[in-house]
Scaffold this active site. Structure first.
Site, mmCIF file in Angstrom:
data_model
loop_
_atom_site.group_PDB
_atom_site.id
_atom_site.type_symbol
_atom_site.label_atom_id
_atom_site.label_comp_id
_atom_site.label_asym_id
_atom_site.label_seq_id
_atom_site.Cartn_x
_atom_site.Cartn_y
_atom_site.Cartn_z
ATOM 1 N N ASP A 95 -1.890 28.726 19.007
ATOM 2 C CA ASP A 95 -1.414 29.763 20.254
ATOM 3 C C ASP A 95 -1.436 31.128 19.710
ATOM 4 O O ASP A 95 -1.686 31.401 18.294
ATOM 5 C CB ASP A 95 0.003 29.247 20.691
ATOM 6 N N SER A 96 -1.213 32.188 20.501
ATOM 7 C CA SER A 96 -1.086 33.514 19.732
ATOM 8 C C SER A 96 0.232 33.792 19.267
ATOM 9 O O SER A 96 0.357 34.676 18.201
ATOM 10 C CB SER A 96 -1.072 34.455 21.223
ATOM 11 N N TYR A 102 -1.711 37.930 23.256
ATOM 12 C CA TYR A 102 -3.268 37.545 23.692
ATOM 13 C C TYR A 102 -3.417 38.021 25.248
ATOM 14 O O TYR A 102 -4.573 38.120 25.552
ATOM 15 C CB TYR A 102 -3.350 36.123 23.531
ATOM 16 N N GLY A 103 -2.304 37.619 25.824
ATOM 17 C CA GLY A 103 -2.468 38.130 27.488
ATOM 18 C C GLY A 103 -2.923 39.201 28.204
ATOM 19 O O GLY A 103 -3.194 39.307 29.167
ATOM 20 N N CYS A 153 -2.698 27.616 24.136
ATOM 21 C CA CYS A 153 -2.575 28.883 24.948
ATOM 22 C C CYS A 153 -3.379 28.931 26.111
ATOM 23 O O CYS A 153 -4.673 28.704 26.083
ATOM 24 C CB CYS A 153 -2.974 29.859 23.787
ATOM 25 N N ASN A 154 -2.816 29.253 27.251
ATOM 26 C CA ASN A 154 -3.594 29.661 28.406
ATOM 27 C C ASN A 154 -4.594 30.735 28.534
ATOM 28 O O ASN A 154 -5.735 30.634 28.794
ATOM 29 C CB ASN A 154 -2.770 29.752 29.645
ATOM 30 N N CYS A 161 1.447 29.781 31.006
ATOM 31 C CA CYS A 161 1.698 30.246 29.759
ATOM 32 C C CYS A 161 2.528 29.396 29.165
ATOM 33 O O CYS A 161 3.623 29.329 29.659
ATOM 34 C CB CYS A 161 2.117 31.878 29.731
ATOM 35 N N THR A 162 2.293 29.224 27.673
ATOM 36 C CA THR A 162 2.958 28.294 27.173
ATOM 37 C C THR A 162 4.303 29.110 26.586
ATOM 38 O O THR A 162 5.124 28.020 26.128
ATOM 39 C CB THR A 162 2.270 27.797 25.869
ATOM 40 N N HIS A 163 4.679 30.240 26.881
ATOM 41 C CA HIS A 163 5.983 30.672 26.720
ATOM 42 C C HIS A 163 6.886 30.356 27.849
ATOM 43 O O HIS A 163 8.385 30.409 27.700
ATOM 44 C CB HIS A 163 5.684 32.240 26.561
HETATM 45 N N1 DGL Z 1 1.361 31.767 25.007
HETATM 46 C C1 DGL Z 1 0.130 32.443 25.445
HETATM 47 C C2 DGL Z 1 -0.425 31.812 26.738
HETATM 48 O O1 DGL Z 1 -0.377 30.404 27.110
HETATM 49 C C3 DGL Z 1 0.630 33.763 26.282
HETATM 50 C C4 DGL Z 1 1.154 34.899 25.226
HETATM 51 C C5 DGL Z 1 0.411 36.091 25.070
HETATM 52 O O2 DGL Z 1 0.314 37.004 25.610
HETATM 53 O O3 DGL Z 1 0.145 36.047 23.624
HETATM 54 O O4 DGL Z 1 -1.082 32.361 27.622
#
Ligand code: DGL
Length: 259
Positions: free
Chosen positions: A3-4, A35-36, A66-67, A180-182
């Site tokens: 993931d990021s 990443y988003g 990570c999405n 988003c996995t957050h």
């Molecule tokens: N966890 C990342 C996702 O699922 C997003 C977080 C990021 O922006 O890096 O998209």
């Protein structure tokens, strides 16, 4: 799994529970977080680099937790891994399947990063379910960074989440994909703002089940009796990854290797 940063640890936790005998290596590309808000081209480059790195470390299966990375780079990850005969499991598809199966009214919300919304992967995956779902996507540029930096959550986090929920409430979605996995970390806030009847969809357990099916079909499952190992790599600051990661995983991380 990568993931990021720490968000994918919400997926890792499900995998640790569902696949207790397997060994996991988690790469948090925290030097490149978030990443988003990156372009699709940039994300594809990072996905290929992460994939090659984990394959070199001996991965028998790759999970993209990570999405944003999946939306821009699922194909790039699959092509890269296929050269090594390794399969890839990603997010997005499993969430779309679950949402289509449980939505009563057919109004499905997606809360995600700009990279994920702009890439259109959820819209396509939901359309492929063939239910004629009404899809309401909300792009949240600052939500993952706020969650990552926001502990302990204060009123400004609640206000931000409330702001992003407005279009979802107005559209009366009955199902919301946490794209988003957050976001599982703000599930209690989302549930209170949207109401008890809105179903929140995360896919950790579906991803773990998919990983298990692939490992079994390929005869790659661990034959170990006891609990497997888990280890962590990150590209950014190790101390902050360990501290944040412990909150996301709700288990000790142990040593984190900087790579
Ligand atoms: N966890 C990342 C996702 O699922 C997003 C977080 C990021 O922006 O890096 O998209």
């Amino acid at each position: 799994m990568f993931d990021s940063g720490v968000g994918g640890l919400t997926v890792l936790h499900e995998c640790l529970v569902s696949l207790p005998h397997e060994d996991f290596l988690y790469l948090g590309d925290s030097a490149h977080f978030p990443y988003g808000t990156k372009s699709a081209e940039e994300l594809r480059g990072l996905v290929v680099a992460n994939t090659e790195f984990l394959l070199d470390r001996g991965a028998k299966l790759l999970i993209v937790a990570c999405n944003s990375a999946t939306s821009a780079g699922a194909d790039a990850a699959r092509e890269t891994a296929a050269e090594h005969g390794v399969e890839v499991v990603t997010v997005i598809g499993p969430e779309a399947e679950i949402a289509a199966a449980i939505s009563g009214t057919g109004k499905v919300g997606v809360l995600a990063t700009p990279a994920t919304v702009d890439g259109g992967a959820y819209r396509r995956a939901l359309e492929e379910q063939g239910r004629g779902l009404e899809v309401i996507e909300v792009s949240a540029p600052d939500l993952a960074p706020i969650i990552q930096n926001g502990f302990p959550f204060d009123q400004s986090v609640v206000d931000t989440v409330r702001f992003y929920c407005e279009p979802l409430r107005a559209a009366e979605v009955d199902t919301l994909i946490l794209g988003c996995t957050h976001y599982p970390l703000i599930a209690p806030m989302l549930q209170r703002i949207l109401g008890r009847d809105v179903r929140l969809v995360t896919a950790g357990h579906a991803i773990a089940a998919k990983a298990q099916r692939i490992l079994e079909a390929r005869g790659l499952e661990s034959t170990a009796e006891g609990e497997g190992d888990y280890g962590f790599l990150c590209t950014g600051d190790v101390a902050s990854f360990r501290e944040l990661g412990t909150r996301f995983l709700q288990m000790p991380l142990g040593d984190v290797e900087r790579v």
